[in-house]
Design a protein around this motif. Structure first.
Motif, mmCIF file in Angstrom:
data_model
loop_
_atom_site.group_PDB
_atom_site.id
_atom_site.type_symbol
_atom_site.label_atom_id
_atom_site.label_comp_id
_atom_site.label_asym_id
_atom_site.label_seq_id
_atom_site.Cartn_x
_atom_site.Cartn_y
_atom_site.Cartn_z
ATOM 1 N N ASP A 1 1.290 14.325 1.115
ATOM 2 C CA ASP A 1 1.013 12.917 1.429
ATOM 3 C C ASP A 1 2.130 11.954 1.053
ATOM 4 O O ASP A 1 1.930 10.739 1.098
ATOM 5 C CB ASP A 1 -0.300 12.458 0.754
ATOM 6 C CG ASP A 1 -1.506 13.056 1.454
ATOM 7 O OD1 ASP A 1 -1.332 13.598 2.564
ATOM 8 O OD2 ASP A 1 -2.612 12.978 0.904
ATOM 9 N N PHE B 1 3.886 9.318 4.073
ATOM 10 C CA PHE B 1 3.199 8.265 4.833
ATOM 11 C C PHE B 1 4.172 7.160 5.214
ATOM 12 O O PHE B 1 4.990 6.719 4.404
ATOM 13 C CB PHE B 1 2.038 7.682 4.019
ATOM 14 C CG PHE B 1 0.757 8.430 4.259
ATOM 15 C CD1 PHE B 1 0.131 8.376 5.500
ATOM 16 C CD2 PHE B 1 0.190 9.205 3.260
ATOM 17 C CE1 PHE B 1 -1.042 9.074 5.737
ATOM 18 C CE2 PHE B 1 -0.977 9.908 3.482
ATOM 19 C CZ PHE B 1 -1.597 9.843 4.725
ATOM 20 N N LYS C 1 0.645 6.566 8.853
ATOM 21 C CA LYS C 1 0.569 7.944 9.335
ATOM 22 C C LYS C 1 1.536 8.856 8.591
ATOM 23 O O LYS C 1 2.525 8.398 8.036
ATOM 24 C CB LYS C 1 0.927 7.985 10.825
ATOM 25 C CG LYS C 1 -0.143 7.395 11.697
ATOM 26 C CD LYS C 1 0.166 7.659 13.149
ATOM 27 C CE LYS C 1 -1.072 7.386 13.987
ATOM 28 N NZ LYS C 1 -0.813 7.581 15.396
ATOM 29 N N ARG C 2 1.222 10.143 8.627
ATOM 30 C CA ARG C 2 2.154 11.106 8.038
ATOM 31 C C ARG C 2 3.347 11.286 8.985
ATOM 32 O O ARG C 2 3.159 11.656 10.150
ATOM 33 C CB ARG C 2 1.468 12.457 7.836
ATOM 34 C CG ARG C 2 0.421 12.448 6.758
ATOM 35 C CD ARG C 2 -0.031 13.872 6.439
ATOM 36 N NE ARG C 2 -0.998 13.859 5.364
ATOM 37 C CZ ARG C 2 -2.301 13.686 5.542
ATOM 38 N NH1 ARG C 2 -2.788 13.540 6.760
ATOM 39 N NH2 ARG C 2 -3.117 13.669 4.510
ATOM 40 N N ASP D 1 -6.036 6.977 9.475
ATOM 41 C CA ASP D 1 -5.097 8.020 9.886
ATOM 42 C C ASP D 1 -5.882 9.066 10.646
ATOM 43 O O ASP D 1 -7.072 9.253 10.439
ATOM 44 C CB ASP D 1 -4.476 8.669 8.644
ATOM 45 C CG ASP D 1 -3.434 9.666 9.045
ATOM 46 O OD1 ASP D 1 -2.827 9.486 10.125
ATOM 47 O OD2 ASP D 1 -3.223 10.620 8.286
#
Lengths: 993, 165
Positions: free
Chosen positions: A50, A53, A61-62, A984
């Motif tokens: 994570d 991001f 969003k990733r 997300d």
């Protein structure tokens, strides 16, 4: 296929992107840093950390899974994004104590350290919680420390989907998740094949090579009773991580002073893995694979990652030895070389140049092989020079040269991994070419590649295959021809390809007449149904690669069977396109190169015939000497030559002929009969015992040069250590000996030798050390401008008219040993040991996994004969006998035995049993056509296969790390929910490349 | 006929030869660095005379024991405090603006000069004269500054309190 290119904005900068790339990949391509702990270019996105991001068009969003789209706006630096990344990193540090300065992973490349530093982590936001599990130190080569494990899943991804051994997983259901091996057993007792992928990709110190522990840092060797309070103090005082990082970085740069990182190329199989070797003095700290390695990326196998102890073995030869009476006596180089020069001269004067033979080494460099054949041809004046390709892939080279023109793999590992259908025949890549096999396993598992395995033995790939086909021994040529015929009968052949690019169709068709499905079924034992299924699979595949090895070539009809493969590929149009072609898998690191650089009786470097006057004239001019015209003896003929009395002297380097040649009882007798025998090796080998003079050579880590892998890829190796004792790189020895014999060679560096080759052989015209710098490589043919040819035959085949040739071939019945020898004896390598084990057998860790050979017996025969695991049996052939212990396994069927090759004892070597028959075209011994009688000496006994071996493990196959299970945990809050940028979309795990 | 044999006679150099080799090496290095070596020997001899070498020798030989004792001592609450305080002081010093501190220090220095000069007057200060002094711009300046410091400190303490609740 053209790639769509467009641009996206990252932090206000316009960056060009390719379609299909993720935001993270675009950023990394342009050296724009976005934190990413779990992402690894060779693994793809795992989505556990994570930290990546970003704000994509107003949504959090990733970056690792968000595909770049034209006009996309990405921000990775604004306040809420930084906060989100900070939060992610803080969660990671709950699982990881930062004691960097006293950590062996603090070498400047620790992902956790570098990311925490980038995110300016100041303090532990969440209290570090040790996990309730002790460290696992059970494996000989690496350890797992759960307390330091951040649960990023890189190791799992690597094991499940890159190596595809499917041993590691994370158990997300426990209160404190951890990585587990199989169904949670100690590492050493699991299905782990010790390939090292997990250790290499671990972004911190949770998984580490044991050879690094207490060795890498200046302070890491501190005893536990001092170290633990030190970590306590650091934690207690907690000055803020900034200060810790400052100190650890200073320490990391100090480490660079004493840890040397050298690029090298693996010296085991022919796959050609390259990596860095990290050393401190003469100690090897670890093998550190790099993403940029052209063949393997970060992949390795147990031998490449951990099998280097032999380099520093105390048993290395360090001084020339001369036979005096019944013993070898140490001598000076001058003494030894003077003796050799005078003996060679005398034998040449008395019996002629062809009374001397030269056996080259496929373990040594291209430059060394080139100098060796130059020595034989230009200094001695004979073409009696050969290498161990004669024992393995000469039939394949010969078959490809007569059908498509070039005796090498048609493409590269990239073609194999992108092929629709891979067919392996008589090959066991998962053990003999492990890293190449990983690409097949990965493509098969993730990308829908189909896999057919044809073999006597149900090896690992066979277990995974869509179709495993068992044939009767020595009958592959028949089903191959039958498939070709079936294709033509069905009208499935690639008509346009055959019309425009292939000669000889009509004659070929005629030659197929007898190869009906019925005929094939009768002789191969493969049912018509299966034959049709195989043909249909080939027909339906858009691209087909066929991979083969010794199961095809080591037969009396080895060249013809290989030819049948090439013919079938031609009929089906599977040459010259990405994902297609013929791939004889080379067994040694440089067996391709040894052939390429001229240690063959009929060829100059680059496969130009010695009989060709024009070619010879070119070499005569360059070397200012008259060269012999007629092709010389090959290995087999040299041994025969001794028996006949033609061959008086032999000079052999880096080759264990007295173990690996077929029918060694016969070979040994002839080695005894030589007038003069020079052996040059790293160790006092079995072959060296017959020598008159033994010269100590330096292994790959002690010299520079290049190797050519199975793909025809030339790669450089750099010197790690000084030669041990008085040993010398082989090329220097050849030069000194040549000069003793009156030559005036003055090569100061192997690059000068390569430059000479580039000037002489067209295939290598553009090869140079500058272009091969670092991890760069060149795939021959290389044009003068340096352009490689990774995929052959795209425009034309390597014949004057550019057309391939269908060559009619017929079946050669295998050697009939007689009914008394009722068991068929197959043999081959093991994953753990390379070949007979003269290098890997010096590694304590490897010997812990496998230390002796065994014979595999089918359960039905075991029952019939009352044999249990560990029973001691004697195998007898007309040529000799061996005594080994048995392993009962359904990998083999019926009366087919499999004897492993890793033998160092005289009465365990498979070549006591093999014959002196050979492929009628190339003289490659028919190692795979042996028959034996089996006698039971002891009904049971200790198993030759240690119980701590991957063969007894229980794999846990799954795709990736199952991050969805992590997200389902009650204690998991999605990060976007905590910060103000919207939600997300969690997708499936994504696997790039 | 050359039968396979395994016997190797090693001609190991004699201990004397090995010694001679290594002595030659050392002499070479000494000759190259003569001056530095002589200086170093001088320093070593001084260190020895003061007994430092003996102490060092003992520490090195007992390094694990010594380190363990040291680390044990350091791993005590009071030592943790000392280290934390030490680091806080360093941080504090690091956060100050040197120019302002210089001005302040100059002021304090000058003030001390004045104070000692007054002492030699040996006159008693009346409350009245103190009150009068308050009116002086120099005194006002100093007092304002001190009040500002108190104010700033108060603000920071207040914030810390809020944080705690």
């Amino acid at each position: 296929m053209t790639e769509e290119r467009f641009s996206i904005l990252i932090n206000g900068k316009e960056l060009s992107a390719k379609s299909g790339q993720t935001v993270l990949q675009v950023a990394q391509d342009h050296d724009t840093y976005i934190p990413a702990v779990c992402y690894h270019p060779n693994l793809g996105s795992i989505q556990t950390c994570d930290t990546c991001f970003v704000n994509v068009n107003g949504e959090m969003k990733r970056a690792c899974v968000t595909k770049a789209e034209p006009g996309m706006k990405v921000d990775s630096l604004s306040e809420p994004i930084k906060d989100a990344q900070y939060e992610a990193m803080s969660r990671i540090l709950k699982n990881h104590e930062l004691y960097c300065t006293v950590c062996d992973n603090n070498n400047g490349n620790c992902v956790v350290h570098n990311t925490a530093e980038y995110l300016e982590i100041e303090h532990q936001k969440y209290q570090f919680e040790p996990k309730p599990y002790p460290a696992d130190n059970s494996h000989p080569f690496y350890r797992y420390e759960p307390d330091q494990c951040i649960l990023c899943g890189r190791c799992v991804e690597a094991c499940q989907d890159l190596q595809v051994n499917e041993t590691l997983s994370i158990d997300w259901d426990r209160e404190a998740p951890r990585v587990i091996w199989d169904d949670d057993v100690p590492i050493d007792e699991s299905s782990c094949v010790s390939c090292g992928h997990c250790v290499t990709v671990c972004p911190c110190n949770a998984l580490m090579e044991k050879s690094m522990l207490g060795e890498a840092g200046y302070l890491t060797g501190i005893p536990q009773n001092v170290l633990e309070p030190m970590i306590d103090i650091t934690k207690e005082v907690e000055p803020g991580y900034k200060e810790i990082f400052a100190i650890s970085e200073m320490e990391a740069s100090m480490r660079k002073e004493r840890i040397k990182r050298t690029k090298t190329v693996c010296t085991y199989c022919g796959v050609g893995c390259s990596f860095e070797v990290w050393t401190k003095g003469r100690k090897i700290l670890k093998i550190e694979p790099q993403e940029e390695a052209p063949v393997n990326g970060i992949s390795t196998c147990i031998k490449g990652k951990f099998g280097w102890d032999f380099v520093n073995s105390e048993e290395r030869l360090t001084q020339p030895l001369i036979r005096r009476g019944d013993e070898f006596v140490e001598a000076s180089w001058d003494e030894a070389l003077t003796l050799i020069a005078s003996k060679f001269r005398a034998i040449k004067n008395e019996h002629g140049a062809d009374a001397l033979g030269f056996i080259a080494s496929s373990k040594c460099t291209n430059e060394e092989n080139f100098l060796f054949q130059k020595f034989a041809r230009a200094i001695i004046g004979t073409n009696n020079v050969d290498n161990c390709a004669r024992y393995c892939q000469s039939p394949a080279s010969s078959a490809l040269m007569r059908t498509v023109g070039i005796g090498g793999d048609s493409g590269t590992i990239r073609d194999i991994e992108q092929s629709d259908l891979v067919i392996t025949i008589g090959a066991n890549p998962a053990e003999s070419h492990p890293v190449l096999a990983t690409r097949v396993k990965r493509a098969h598992k993730l990308h829908g590649q189909k896999l057919i395995v044809v073999d006597l033995r149900e090896n690992e790939l066979a277990e995974r295959a869509d179709l495993f086909v068992h044939t009767k021994p020595s009958t592959d040529m028949i089903w191959l021809n039958a498939l070709s015929k079936y294709f033509l009968d069905q009208g499935w052949e690639d008509k346009e390809f055959l019309r425009s690019r292939v000669n000889g169709l009509e004659d070929y068709k005629k030659s197929l007449e007898k190869f009906t499905l019925e005929y094939a079924e009768k002789h191969t034992g493969i049912s018509k149904k299966i034959l049709i299924q195989m043909a249909t699979m080939i027909h339906e595949a858009k691209s087909v690669c066929m991979l083969w090895a010794m199961g095809i070539t080591q037969h009396m009809g080895g060249t013809d069977s290989s030819t049948a493969i090439a013919n079938l590929l031609l009929i089906t149009g599977n040459f010259g396109r990405p994902g297609t072609g013929a791939y004889p898998l080379r067994g040694h690191n440089n067996v391709q190169g040894a052939c390429d650089f001229g240690t063959m009786p009929g060829w100059f470097p680059g496969y130009e015939a010695v009989e060709d006057d024009e070619v010879r004239a070119r070499y005569e001019k360059a070397w200012e000497v008259k060269l012999p015209k007629d092709p010389g003896y090959d290995n087999h003929q040299m041994v025969e030559g001794v028996e006949k009395g033609d061959l008086k002297a032999l000079y052999l380097f880096g080759e264990e002929m007295a173990i690996v040649d077929s029918n060694i009882n016969y070979v040994d007798k002839n080695l005894e009969n030589l007038d003069f025998f020079v052996v040059q090796d790293v160790f006092f080998s079995k072959t060296a015992q017959f020598a008159d003079v033994i010269l100590p050579a330096s292994p790959s880590l002690e010299k520079e040069g290049t190797f050519t892998n199975t793909e025809r890829r030339i790669q450089r190796l750099y010197q790690v250590f000084e030669p041990m004792g008085e040993s010398k790189p082989d090329w220097q020895i050849f030069q000194e000996l040549a000069n003793k014999m009156g030559a005036n060679w003055d090569y100061k560096h192997p690059s000068e030798i390569m430059a000479e080759v580039a000037g002489l052989a067209t295939y290598f015209a553009g090869v140079s050390y500058e272009r091969l710098e670092g991890f760069n490589s060149q795939v021959w043919p290389v044009k003068k401008n340096g352009e490689s040819t990774p995929l052959l035959y795209q425009d034309k085949f390597a014949f004057p008219d550019g057309k391939a040739r269908l060559v009619p071939v017929d079946w050669t019945k295998p050697h009939d040993i007689g009914e008394a020898f009722d068991f068929h004896l197959n043999n081959g390598r093991l994953l753990e040991h390379f070949h007979e084990g003269n290098l890997t057998g010096r590694s304590e860790g490897i010997n812990h996994k496998v230390h002796e050979p065994w014979v595999e017996i089918s359960p039905e025969q075991a029952q019939e004969r009352g044999i249990k695991d560990g029973a001691l049996v004697r195998l007898t052939s007309p040529y000799g006998k061996v005594k080994v212990r048995a392993v009962v396994t359904d990998r083999v069927q019926g009366k087919e035995l499999y004897l492993t090759m890793n033998a160092q004892k005289d009465n365990e070597m498979v070549n006591r049993l093999t014959s002196s028959y050979f492929d009628y075209i190339t003289h490659t011994p028919n190692y795979k056509e042996a028959g034996v009688k089996l006698e039971i000496l002891e009904d049971e006994g200790p198993s030759p296969l240690p119980d701590k071996n991957h063969r007894f493990g229980n794999r846990i196959p799954q795709i990736s790390v199952r991050v969805e299970d992590k997200w389902r945990r009650e204690d998991f809050t999605p990060i976007p929910e905590l910060f103000k940028l919207g939600g997300d979309e969690f997708g499936e795990s994504y696997h790039a490349n | 006929m050359a039968k396979a044999i395994t016997q190797i006679r090693r001609v190991d150099p004699t201990p004397e030869e090995l010694q001679a080799q290594s002595i030659t090496k050392i002499i070479g290095a000494l000759a190259e660095n003569g001056e530095s070596i002589i200086k170093m020997l001088d320093i070593v001899s001084q260190l020895d005379q003061t007994g430092i070498l003996d102490a060092l020798d003992a520490i090195l030989k007992k390094r694990v024991d010594v380190a363990e004792i040291m680390i044990q001592q350091m791993n005590q609450p009071t030592m943790h405090k000392i280290m934390k305080n030490g680091m806080n002081i360093f941080k504090f010093l690091g956060s100050l603006n040197p120019e302002q501190i210089r001005m302040l220090m100059d002021g304090v220095g000058h003030g001390i000069d004045k104070a000692t000069a007054r002492e030699s007057d040996d006159k008693k200060t009346s409350l009245w004269s103190l009150g009068k002094a308050m009116k002086k711009p120099e005194v006002k300046e100093s007092l304002t500054m001190m009040v500002s410091i108190l104010e700033g400190m108060g603000e920071s303490l207040q914030r810390e309190k809020d944080h705690v609740h």
